[in-house]
Design an enzyme around this catalytic site. Sequence first.
Site, mmCIF file in Angstrom:
data_model
loop_
_atom_site.group_PDB
_atom_site.id
_atom_site.type_symbol
_atom_site.label_atom_id
_atom_site.label_comp_id
_atom_site.label_asym_id
_atom_site.label_seq_id
_atom_site.Cartn_x
_atom_site.Cartn_y
_atom_site.Cartn_z
ATOM 1 N N ARG A 232 1.134 -1.373 -0.515
ATOM 2 C CA ARG A 232 0.434 -0.343 -0.140
ATOM 3 C C ARG A 232 0.873 1.679 0.082
ATOM 4 O O ARG A 232 2.240 1.236 0.623
ATOM 5 C CB ARG A 232 -0.742 -0.478 1.089
ATOM 6 C CG ARG A 232 -2.202 -0.674 1.104
ATOM 7 C CD ARG A 232 -3.148 -0.259 0.361
ATOM 8 N NE ARG A 232 -3.662 -1.232 0.400
ATOM 9 C CZ ARG A 232 -4.565 -2.903 -0.456
ATOM 10 N NH1 ARG A 232 -3.418 -2.907 -1.262
ATOM 11 N NH2 ARG A 232 -5.224 -3.111 -0.803
ATOM 12 N N GLU A 261 -4.354 7.475 -4.091
ATOM 13 C CA GLU A 261 -4.949 6.768 -5.485
ATOM 14 C C GLU A 261 -5.940 7.599 -6.479
ATOM 15 O O GLU A 261 -6.928 7.495 -5.174
ATOM 16 C CB GLU A 261 -4.526 5.758 -6.109
ATOM 17 C CG GLU A 261 -3.256 4.420 -5.623
ATOM 18 C CD GLU A 261 -3.145 3.221 -5.348
ATOM 19 O OE1 GLU A 261 -4.340 2.596 -5.368
ATOM 20 O OE2 GLU A 261 -2.123 2.484 -5.130
ATOM 21 N N HIS A 280 -1.295 0.953 -9.695
ATOM 22 C CA HIS A 280 -1.677 -0.226 -8.987
ATOM 23 C C HIS A 280 -2.707 -1.866 -9.969
ATOM 24 O O HIS A 280 -3.882 -1.715 -9.768
ATOM 25 C CB HIS A 280 -3.478 0.084 -8.147
ATOM 26 C CG HIS A 280 -3.337 -0.460 -6.780
ATOM 27 N ND1 HIS A 280 -3.948 0.233 -5.582
ATOM 28 C CD2 HIS A 280 -3.617 -1.986 -6.522
ATOM 29 C CE1 HIS A 280 -4.456 -1.024 -4.670
ATOM 30 N NE2 HIS A 280 -3.642 -2.441 -5.446
#
Length: 314
Positions: A232, A261, A280
Amino acid sequence: MQNKPHVLIYAPWYEPAMDRLDEIAITHHLYKANNKEDFLAEHGPKCSVIGTMHYCPAALMDAVPNLKLILNFGVGYDGVDIPAATKRGITVVNTPDVLNDCVADMALSLILAGRRKVLDADRYIRSGDWEKKGNFEYVHNVHSSKIGILGLGRIGLEIADRCKAFKMDIAYHQRTKRSELNFKYYESLIDMAEDCEILVAIIPGGETTEKIIDERVIEAIGPTGLLVNVARGTVVDNEALARCLKDGRLGGAALDVFPNEPAVPESLLEIDANLILTPHMASATHLTRMKMGMILYDNLMALRDGTPFKTPVN
Ligand code: NAP
Ligand code: 8YV
């Protein structure tokens, strides 16, 4: 079919999998609404399920007063307020295991590309530098290099298996030693970072891991070292990371995840070498995303049929 539950979709996931929910439920797509408040007021009370990705604060739960189940598309659920859900008697389910291979594949892609500077080398050719300046710089080995895995859980173990195939020297740090495994265990993250040339993070996000990879850890990985983050964005102090990359205290980094994000810190975007950024996407293959979606489908079936949930986290 009788008793189709109503599902509030807060954030959309892999469409072919999400569409399957309509076979067994009535879905309400909040993210498509122009006025989200009005949409929630109209549809929230009908719903017993929220579908989301890593995010569900207590306020959203309260807007769905008959909520019984939160479907979290992803194994990580750091943005879901688990204590609030538990207090309200709401079950949270996630999508573990089916993405282990995929995320490990991506971690290896980043390790290989970062270590061998594949993207910098591609830019070297395209800019004409090969012809102008001669051969590309020498880089560091993948094989025989020492890698520290932060988080030897489900995915971490798959990464370790792949690193073994690449003849790397594997160590790990987490809170619990896994005595059944042969890899070297470090009680201290900084000690592992000092001994390793590559550090890969694959731990959960949230308060307990926030900026666990701080400036000291980054410096310890060192000027010839590589940091890979597929965990993360919050687990790394990204401002410290940018400083260390800029002044050469860290050799390189490859990041799949970021704290807010889809925004990426400006300080990282400014860096044009020794840094790989991916959006991601570690679990983002068709097959894996379908499997993740089908775990949520199965959990929704369980709610409808009154059978045990497949992957509860609380
Ligand atoms: P897992 O099986 O629960 O493994 C997590 C590991 O992290 C555990 O072995 C745990 O060991 C360790 N850990 C937890 N808290 C820690 C701490 N404070 N300090 C050090 N180690 C700690 O989880 P997983 O399925 O492998 O997934 C791990 C994470 O990867 C997810 O939570 C998610 O955030 C991330 N992820 C990212 C992507 C992506 O697309 N980039 C995809 C999937 C998952 P101890 O409890 O012993 O410390
Ligand atoms: C996904 C993830 O990107 O499983 C996780 O925790 O971070 C990833 O697999 C995802 O959940 C979709 O946003």
